[in-house]
Design an enzyme around this catalytic site. Structure first.
Site, short mmCIF file in Angstrom:
data_model
loop_
_atom_site.label_atom_id
_atom_site.label_comp_id
_atom_site.label_asym_id
_atom_site.label_seq_id
_atom_site.Cartn_x
_atom_site.Cartn_y
_atom_site.Cartn_z
N ASP A 1 39.66 49.24 43.78
CA ASP A 1 38.92 48.03 43.40
C ASP A 1 38.16 47.47 44.58
O ASP A 1 38.17 46.27 44.84
CB ASP A 1 39.88 46.98 42.83
CG ASP A 1 39.14 45.91 42.00
OD1 ASP A 1 38.04 46.20 41.51
OD2 ASP A 1 39.66 44.78 41.88
N GLY B 1 41.40 34.96 41.03
CA GLY B 1 41.13 36.36 40.72
C GLY B 1 41.98 36.81 39.55
O GLY B 1 42.55 35.99 38.82
N GLY B 2 42.08 38.13 39.37
CA GLY B 2 42.87 38.67 38.27
C GLY B 2 44.34 38.33 38.41
O GLY B 2 45.06 38.18 37.42
N PHE B 3 44.82 38.20 39.64
CA PHE B 3 46.22 37.85 39.89
C PHE B 3 46.50 36.41 39.50
O PHE B 3 47.54 36.09 38.93
CB PHE B 3 46.50 38.07 41.39
CG PHE B 3 47.93 37.86 41.80
CD1 PHE B 3 48.77 38.94 41.96
CD2 PHE B 3 48.42 36.59 42.07
CE1 PHE B 3 50.09 38.76 42.35
CE2 PHE B 3 49.73 36.41 42.47
CZ PHE B 3 50.56 37.50 42.61
N GLY B 4 45.57 35.52 39.82
CA GLY B 4 45.75 34.10 39.58
C GLY B 4 45.04 33.30 40.66
O GLY B 4 44.28 33.85 41.46
N LYS C 1 48.49 33.32 47.14
CA LYS C 1 48.13 33.77 45.80
C LYS C 1 49.26 33.39 44.86
O LYS C 1 50.42 33.71 45.10
CB LYS C 1 47.97 35.29 45.76
CG LYS C 1 46.59 35.81 46.09
CD LYS C 1 46.56 37.29 45.82
CE LYS C 1 45.19 37.89 46.11
NZ LYS C 1 45.18 39.32 45.77
N GLY D 1 40.01 29.58 45.05
CA GLY D 1 39.35 30.40 44.04
C GLY D 1 40.38 31.02 43.13
O GLY D 1 41.55 30.64 43.13
N VAL E 1 44.19 31.09 44.11
CA VAL E 1 44.53 31.21 45.53
C VAL E 1 44.38 29.83 46.17
O VAL E 1 43.40 29.13 45.94
CB VAL E 1 43.61 32.22 46.24
CG1 VAL E 1 43.99 32.36 47.71
CG2 VAL E 1 43.64 33.57 45.54
#
Length: 663
Positions: A470, A354-357, A373, A352, A359
């Site tokens: 968050d 997320g905001g980080f990048g 991640k 998937g 995974v």
């Protein structure tokens, strides 16, 4: 013992006087290459850089410091070097000369570069860096051995550092050392230094800010240092700096007077005899000081917690049979291991994003599964998330927090490695009608309790008070037995001492889960996490997202809809239809009640997490009556194209925010 040290020092320095210091390369510590600002090879900027580095090699430093510029306009480059205040002119020049070549090797096309050695520091940039205090990035280093009396040790260290700061800010060189007795057998050696272009006030600020970081990184450790571009502080229990003026030892004064205690060898036989005696003395010294050597070899470099960069480590560890480099708390896993585990980040292993990048799932050679991640190069918030993840979660241990196994920064990759959660995140099950059947009431209630315990640990039981900022269903991971684990600490903040709330202009988080005082005013506290937990609790009960929830008639949010049902004694109408057969009505109604207590508008009215757990587990406690929940944070969409007055739909922005100014 003092005579022995005198004789050893005399012998070693006499031998050094007959050799050259240029034979020894400086001791590399760390470097930063800002890959967001690069130049084209063979460009005008590179020509100016080459001129700058050449000037460094031939410059005459004043107080061990030199700065200059080359070029004009966009091709202008600013540079400086600073030598440690106790090293000789020769050592300084050798270190800087070595650094000019080393910097280009490590950072071939970067415009903003910093590189630290034990003996000197070199920096250049396309932006002015002169007389400007810079606290970023900050690098922490520790000696991993603990002192037997950390409280006493920390008191002595703090007092010695304070005395050194007072001395440093009052001299042009901006450098000072201080020795202090810890016990009758142990001495603490401290050193502080600023770049001499700083004002006395800025030097004081920089040093005290650095010293303030020592308890966080190095409390109770027998050695530690903090480095940043404008200053450095260091302490050890062995003498790591020269106790006398270095130039008086290596370079006699112009008057021709000899140093009082350094004999000059007059013949080859004298040199050989002195060498033999020195070797014998050195062997004895090594035996008597094996502890100091051991302590020195244990010094490890830690993560750059404020700059988002990872320090090269001294020691190698074993990571489930794999090669790793890292400290005890922050293992650094080599990139080739991660590439092999994830099959070079192939799409079939992608879990998937997320905001980080993105995974990725990975499998190590011993069969252990991991989740990796990978910082997206286009991510605006990933680097900040990275530093927080490592700083916070690596220091926290709880069954309801996801475990960070290591990290990696190689070849422009920024990676975090976690334990693999086979059931992914809570939202995958909760908001999918085909998957939610696996979450009966007993399982959901167990997940609620687990999340609450994890938050209570962060707020009340850990050695750091953490505000997550968050909390949402996608940040609750599920292990093989569906136990919840809180993840994604990239937006978390530490509270110290008696601090209860903080204010920020950089509001981060996800609409729908944000407490109103945070979304509107930037105020956050443990109570803003409580609000998010309340939203999450109501989502678990209803199987509906607060983001995207709508009630056609009144455009209500999930919170106001739950409040309306509860106040009309119709709370059971809120539950997910999948729970009709498995739910315990009294528990469901109690959880709705608790959820509404958590999302009240006034933070003072919201319970603490320890109170929430007590309410969840008690069958007899009387719950207070909640007030109407906070307003709905979202936006109203335009009317549909079809001209109907009955089809107005309310939608909510579901994007995770990285930088929103409060209204």
């Amino acid at each position: 013992m003092s005579f022995f040290r005198f004789f050893l020092t005399l012998s070693v320095l006499s031998l050094l006087s007959l050799t050259t210091e240029a034979q020894n390369n400086p001791t590399y510590i760390y470097h930063v290459c800002a890959n967001t600002t690069t130049f084209i090879r063979n460009s005008t900027y590179q020509t100016n850089l080459n001129s700058l580095l050449s000037a460094f090699s031939s410059a005459t430093a004043i107080n061990g410091f030199y700065n200059t510029t080359f070029g004009e306009n966009s091709n202008r480059i600013y540079g400086l070097f600073l030598c440690r205040g106790d090293v000789s002119t020769t050592t300084c020049r050798n270190c800087v000369t070595f650094a000019t070549g080393d910097a280009i090797q490590r950072c071939p096309v970067e415009k903003q570069v910093m590189i630290w050695y034990d003996e000197c520091f070199l920096r250049y940039s396309n932006e002015s860096i002169f007389s400007i205090r810079s606290d970023w990035p900050t690098v922490y280093l520790i000696n991993t051995q603990n002192d037997t009396d950390p409280i006493r040790f920390n008191e002595v260290q703090a007092m010695a550092m304070n005395d050194a700061v007072v001395q440093a800010e009052s001299v042009a060189k901006r450098f000072a050392t201080k020795e202090a007795s810890i016990s009758g057998f142990e001495t603490l050696y401290s050193l502080v230094q600023c770049t001499p272009d700083l004002s006395s006030k800025d030097c004081d600020w920089c040093l005290r800010l650095a010293i303030g970081q020592l308890p966080r990184c190095c409390f109770g450790q027998i050695g530690g240092r903090v480095l940043n571009p404008s200053c450095l502080v260091r302490y050890e229990i062995y003498p790591f700096y020269n106790g006398t003026s270095p130039d008086s030892v290596i370079n006699p004064s112009a008057s021709g007077s000899k140093p009082k205690w350094i004999p000059i060898a007059a013949s080859l036989s004298a040199v050989l005899g002195l060498a033999l005696l020195s070797s014998f003395a050195f062997a004895i010294w090594r035996m008597r000081n094996s502890r100091e050597d051991k302590e020195n070899s244990q010094e490890v470099q830690l993560l750059d917690l404020r700059g988002g960069n990872f320090v090269n480590e001294y020691s190698n560890e074993n990571f489930h049979g794999e090669r790793v480099e890292g400290s005890q708390e922050f293992p650094s896993i080599q990139l080739d291991i991660i590439h092999a585990a994830t099959k070079h980040f192939c799409d079939e292993n992608r879990l998937g994003e997320g905001g980080f990048g993105p995974v990725y799932k990975g499998t190590l050679t011993d069969g252990k599964e991991i989740a990796v991640k990978r910082l997206s190069r286009t991510s605006g918030q990933g680097l900040l998330e990275f530093k927080n993840e490592v700083m916070l979660i690596a220091r926290l241990q709880h069954r309801n927090l996801v475990r960070l196994l290591g990290c990696c920064m190689e070849d422009n990759e920024t990676l975090l490695v976690y334990e693999y959660m086979p059931n992914r995140s809570l939202d995958v099950f909760l908001f999918d009608s085909s998957m939610s059947v696996q979450l009966d009431w007993q399982r959901r209630f167990s997940i609620i309790i687990g999340i609450a315990r994890g938050i209570m640990y962060l707020h009340e039981d850990s050695r750091l008070r953490i505000i997550h900022r968050d909390l949402k269903a996608s940040n609750i991971l599920l292990d093989g037995e569906m136990n919840p684990k809180i993840s994604d600490f990239g937006m978390a903040r530490i509270f110290g001492g008696n601090q209860t709330e903080a204010n920020t202009k950089r509001v981060v988080g996800t609409y729908g889960y944000m407490a109103p005082e945070y979304a509107m005013e930037g105020l956050f506290s443990v109570k803003s996490d409580i609000f998010s937990f309340g939203v999450l609790l109501l989502e678990i009960i209803s199987g509906k997202k607060n983001n995207g929830f709508y009630f056609y008639e009144h455009c209500e949010s999930l919170l106001t809809f739950a409040w309306k049902l509860w106040s009309e004694a119709q709370g059971m109408q809120l539950i997910d239809p999948q729970l009709a057969e498995s739910c315990v009505e009294s528990e469901v109604l109690k959880c709705i009640h608790i959820g509404l207590l958590c999302v009240q508008k006034d933070p003072v009215d919201r319970p603490t997490m320890s109170s929430v757990i007590l309410m969840l587990k008690s069958e007899t406690i009387t719950l207070p009556k909640p007030t109407e929940p906070a307003f709905f944070v979202g936006r109203v969409a335009a009317e549909p194209a079809l001209p109907s007055t009955d089809n107005i739909v309310c939608s909510v922005n579901e994007v995770t925010l990285s930088n929103v100014s409060p209204r």
